[in-house]
Motif scaffolding. Structure first.
Motif, PDB file in Angstrom:
ATOM      1  N   SER A 193       0.849  -1.190   0.000  1.00  0.00           N
ATOM      2  CA  SER A 193       0.000   0.000   0.000  1.00  0.00           C
ATOM      3  C   SER A 193       0.889   1.246   0.000  1.00  0.00           C
ATOM      4  O   SER A 193       1.956   1.242   0.622  1.00  0.00           O
ATOM      5  N   ARG A 216       2.238   4.984   1.026  1.00  0.00           N
ATOM      6  CA  ARG A 216       2.249   5.769   2.254  1.00  0.00           C
ATOM      7  C   ARG A 216       1.288   6.952   2.125  1.00  0.00           C
ATOM      8  O   ARG A 216       1.042   7.433   1.020  1.00  0.00           O
ATOM      9  N   GLU A 217       0.825   7.443   3.261  1.00  0.00           N
ATOM     10  CA  GLU A 217      -0.075   8.598   3.255  1.00  0.00           C
ATOM     11  C   GLU A 217       0.539   9.794   3.977  1.00  0.00           C
ATOM     12  O   GLU A 217      -0.166  10.736   4.317  1.00  0.00           O
ATOM     13  N   ASP A 218       1.872   9.737   4.207  1.00  0.00           N
ATOM     14  CA  ASP A 218       2.536  10.862   4.870  1.00  0.00           C
ATOM     15  C   ASP A 218       3.496  11.531   3.893  1.00  0.00           C
ATOM     16  O   ASP A 218       3.406  11.331   2.676  1.00  0.00           O
TER      17      ASP A 218
END
Length: 219
Positions: free
Chosen positions: A147, A149-151
């Motif tokens: 998946s 990253r969301e940062d």
């Protein structure tokens, strides 16, 4: 499955860069105030060489090659001290270039019985399509999911899951929180990244593992 409990947990920090293995020794850690005299009582120095260093203390295992540094502990009470140690080591060795790093968590659950154990694999990797071409019985050996990253960091979250039959009916889940240096940057800063992300990374990995097993068992 409300009584789901880990039978094994491990946290590790993996750094990819350029290292001098020969400097990494329990005595070096002691001289720099990073471990105590008591830690040396349980040391096991397997090899210290210009190409590889590998040693362990009662709560810590370290392996260093020219391109990789790995520190791990399988004592959950030492997950925070592991972070503190790596922060201190690479504050001292601040000029070592680091290209990639992984904040990793590995856990094994005892599922308890064969029926539930098989149900996890049946949920995560349905067998019907495989049974059309492969001899029965078909079982999940390993599964990997990735998946983004969301940062603000470059990298990904990689989750692996597979059966463990050494003792009872186990399921192992590994969560690799992978970070890479941004294009144009000279190096990652492990102390800053660990101080700002370690606690959240471990909690997030535990949530992934617990949710995956719980949901698979509830199907």
């Amino acid at each position: 499955m409300n009584n789901l409990k880990p039978i094994f947990q491990e946290a590790s920090v993996v750094l990819v860069g350029s290292f001098n293995p020969a400097i990494f020794h329990p005595e070096w850690l002691l001289r720099n105030g990073l471990i105590s005299e008591d830690d040396l009582a349980d040391q096991d120095v397997e090899i210290i060489h210009q190409d590889i260093a590998r040693f362990s203390l009662s709560w810590l295992n370290i392996q260093v090659q020219h391109d990789k540094f790995v520190a791990r502990t399988n004592d959950p009470s030492q997950f925070m001290p592991l972070k503190d140690l790596i922060v201190s080591v690479f504050t001292i060795l601040e000029h070592i270039p680091i290209e990639k790093m992984g904040l990793n968590y590995n856990v094994t659950y005892d599922i308890g019985n064969a029926e539930d154990w098989h149900s996890v694999g049946n949920c995560l990797a349905p067998k019907s399509i495989w049974e059309e071409t492969l001899p029965k019985p078909v079982g999940m050996k390993s599964l990997a999911v990735e998946s983004p990253r969301e940062d603000e960091y470059n990298g990904y979250i990689n989750v692996t899951i597979g059966p463990v039959r050494a003792k009872g009916y186990g399921i192992n889940i590994g969560v690799n929180n992978h970070i890479e240096k941004a294009e144009g940057k000279e190096s990652l800063n492990p102390p800053d990244i660990l101080m700002g992300n370690w606690d959240a990374a471990i909690l997030f990995a535990k949530k992934i593992a617990e949710n995956t097993i719980t949901k698979a068992l509830d199907r």
